[in-house]
Design a protein around this motif. Structure first.
Motif, PDB file in Angstrom:
ATOM      1  N   ASP A   1      64.187  66.292  92.467  1.00 42.60           N
ATOM      2  CA  ASP A   1      63.968  65.420  91.310  1.00 42.60           C
ATOM      3  C   ASP A   1      65.340  64.977  90.810  1.00 42.60           C
ATOM      4  O   ASP A   1      66.165  65.811  90.430  1.00 42.60           O
ATOM      5  N   LYS A   2      65.580  63.677  90.826  1.00 40.66           N
ATOM      6  CA  LYS A   2      66.919  63.185  90.487  1.00 40.66           C
ATOM      7  C   LYS A   2      67.304  63.448  89.032  1.00 40.66           C
ATOM      8  O   LYS A   2      68.471  63.298  88.666  1.00 40.66           O
TER       9      LYS A   2
ATOM     10  N   ASN B   1      69.707  57.580  95.769  1.00 37.54           N
ATOM     11  CA  ASN B   1      68.319  57.757  95.360  1.00 37.54           C
ATOM     12  C   ASN B   1      67.408  57.880  96.580  1.00 37.54           C
ATOM     13  O   ASN B   1      67.539  57.134  97.559  1.00 37.54           O
ATOM     14  N   ILE B   2      66.489  58.832  96.532  1.00 34.56           N
ATOM     15  CA  ILE B   2      65.509  59.038  97.605  1.00 34.56           C
ATOM     16  C   ILE B   2      64.119  58.766  97.021  1.00 34.56           C
ATOM     17  O   ILE B   2      63.599  59.577  96.242  1.00 34.56           O
ATOM     18  N   PRO B   3      63.479  57.638  97.365  1.00 36.29           N
ATOM     19  CA  PRO B   3      62.182  57.290  96.772  1.00 36.29           C
ATOM     20  C   PRO B   3      61.104  58.329  97.077  1.00 36.29           C
ATOM     21  O   PRO B   3      61.016  58.844  98.202  1.00 36.29           O
ATOM     22  N   ALA B   4      60.287  58.612  96.091  1.00 31.08           N
ATOM     23  CA  ALA B   4      59.211  59.596  96.263  1.00 31.08           C
ATOM     24  C   ALA B   4      58.271  59.201  97.395  1.00 31.08           C
ATOM     25  O   ALA B   4      57.801  60.064  98.150  1.00 31.08           O
ATOM     26  N   LEU B   5      57.997  57.912  97.539  1.00 32.51           N
ATOM     27  CA  LEU B   5      57.066  57.441  98.560  1.00 32.51           C
ATOM     28  C   LEU B   5      57.579  57.676  99.977  1.00 32.51           C
ATOM     29  O   LEU B   5      56.797  57.636 100.931  1.00 32.51           O
ATOM     30  N   ARG B   6      58.881  57.897 100.128  1.00 29.36           N
ATOM     31  CA  ARG B   6      59.448  58.108 101.463  1.00 29.36           C
ATOM     32  C   ARG B   6      59.613  59.583 101.812  1.00 29.36           C
ATOM     33  O   ARG B   6      60.007  59.913 102.935  1.00 29.36           O
ATOM     34  N   LYS B   7      59.341  60.479 100.865  1.00 26.14           N
ATOM     35  CA  LYS B   7      59.642  61.894 101.084  1.00 26.14           C
ATOM     36  C   LYS B   7      58.897  62.490 102.281  1.00 26.14           C
ATOM     37  O   LYS B   7      59.496  63.170 103.122  1.00 26.14           O
TER      38      LYS B   7
ATOM     39  N   GLU C   1      67.251  62.941  95.079  1.00 25.75           N
ATOM     40  CA  GLU C   1      68.623  62.450  95.034  1.00 25.75           C
ATOM     41  C   GLU C   1      69.510  63.288  95.946  1.00 25.75           C
ATOM     42  O   GLU C   1      69.372  64.508  96.012  1.00 25.75           O
TER      43      GLU C   1
ATOM     44  N   ASN D   1      56.022  63.636  93.620  1.00 16.52           N
ATOM     45  CA  ASN D   1      55.819  62.447  92.786  1.00 16.52           C
ATOM     46  C   ASN D   1      57.086  61.952  92.090  1.00 16.52           C
ATOM     47  O   ASN D   1      57.034  60.987  91.325  1.00 16.52           O
TER      48      ASN D   1
ATOM     49  N   ASP E   1      61.271  60.778  92.389  1.00 15.30           N
ATOM     50  CA  ASP E   1      62.368  60.377  93.268  1.00 15.30           C
ATOM     51  C   ASP E   1      63.354  61.527  93.390  1.00 15.30           C
ATOM     52  O   ASP E   1      63.659  62.214  92.405  1.00 15.30           O
TER      53      ASP E   1
END
Length: 260
Positions: free
Chosen positions: A16-17, A217-223, A96, A92, A94
């Motif tokens: 979680d960023k 930033n690492i988008p939640a949808l890409r995790k 980091e 859910n 983003d």
């Protein structure tokens, strides 16, 4: 971040960023207040586990390995390890990846005097650390005449008998990057290193002037996709945490029947 000559780069991943970039010790007021009791209680109850450690820093590394809150912050020299930690939780939110870059000469090894000074703050009482904070802007001679500093020096001398009371008060506020001994499988697997914190609980402006920080930033949808791709590269719970229990959990998850 491009790797330049004479520059070291380290990485840390947050699922979680919004998570603060600070050691676990500083996230709870009770733990922070009783830091000395935390470490001494663990060493007192498990002396055999710490028998091979010759310094307070090594004890902190081992204590952190067993989930005791310490003034150490885990980092890695492998960006893929940091990426794993940024995607392995909080589905859910983003994530980091934070990259830190500094000149090689500013990175310390486990036996450094600077590392010993900061690590042994763990044995001081809260009131003693407060006295040190209040005298941060005093002269070096006055600072080193304080009884609280003399007590800190006593702890340092237990591992470094040659050490003399010549502590620069400004050094106690500057976190330090440290390359540890490769003393356990987890450090090896994670290409692990640490930031050891002093009297400041956050990465302050004075620190950032010496170390460049880049946040990705690492988008939640890409995790989920990234986690799967890392698995194909051999980076997963079983390899990042190479102990029997974690490996068992990972293997079990691979063969679990899908929900109907």
């Amino acid at each position: 971040m491009e790797k330049k000559s004479n520059v070291s780069v380290f990485y840390r991943g947050h699922a979680d960023k919004s998570f603060l970039c600070q050691p676990s010790l500083f996230r709870d007021a009770g733990h922070r207040r009783h830091e000395d009791r935390l470490l001494m209680s663990l060493v007192a109850t498990q002396p055999d586990a710490f028998s091979a450690d010759s310094s307070t820093f090594e004890r902190l590394v081992r204590a952190q390995h067993y989930s005791l809150p310490t003034r150490l912050l885990d980092i890695s020299s492998n960006p893929l390890i940091a990426l794993y930690f940024s995607v392995c939780g909080e589905p859910n939110a983003d994530g980091e990846v934070i990259a830190f870059a500094c000149e090689d000469k500013l990175v310390k090894f486990f036996g450094s005097d600077s590392v010993s000074i900061l690590s042994n703050l763990a044995y001081l009482k809260p009131a003693e650390r407060n006295v040190l904070r209040k005298n941060m802007k005093s002269s070096k001679d006055h600072f080193n005449s304080l009884s609280e500093v003399n007590r800190l020096v006593c702890f340092i001398k237990e591992e470094k008998p040659y050490f003399t009371a010549a502590i620069n008060p400004a050094d106690l506020s500057q976190p330090v990057f440290v390359k540890p001994k490769l003393s356990n499988r987890r450090i090896v697997a994670q290409n692990g290193a640490f930031i050891v914190f002093g009297l400041n609980k956050n990465l302050d402006s004075g620190f950032s002037e010496k170390f460049i920080t880049v946040r990705i930033n690492i988008p939640a949808l890409r995790k989920a996709q990234i986690l799967s791709e890392l698995d194909r590269l051999g980076i997963n719970e079983g390899t990042v945490f190479p102990d029997l229990e974690k490996s068992s959990v990972y293997i079990k998850s691979k063969y679990k029947a899908p929900l109907k």
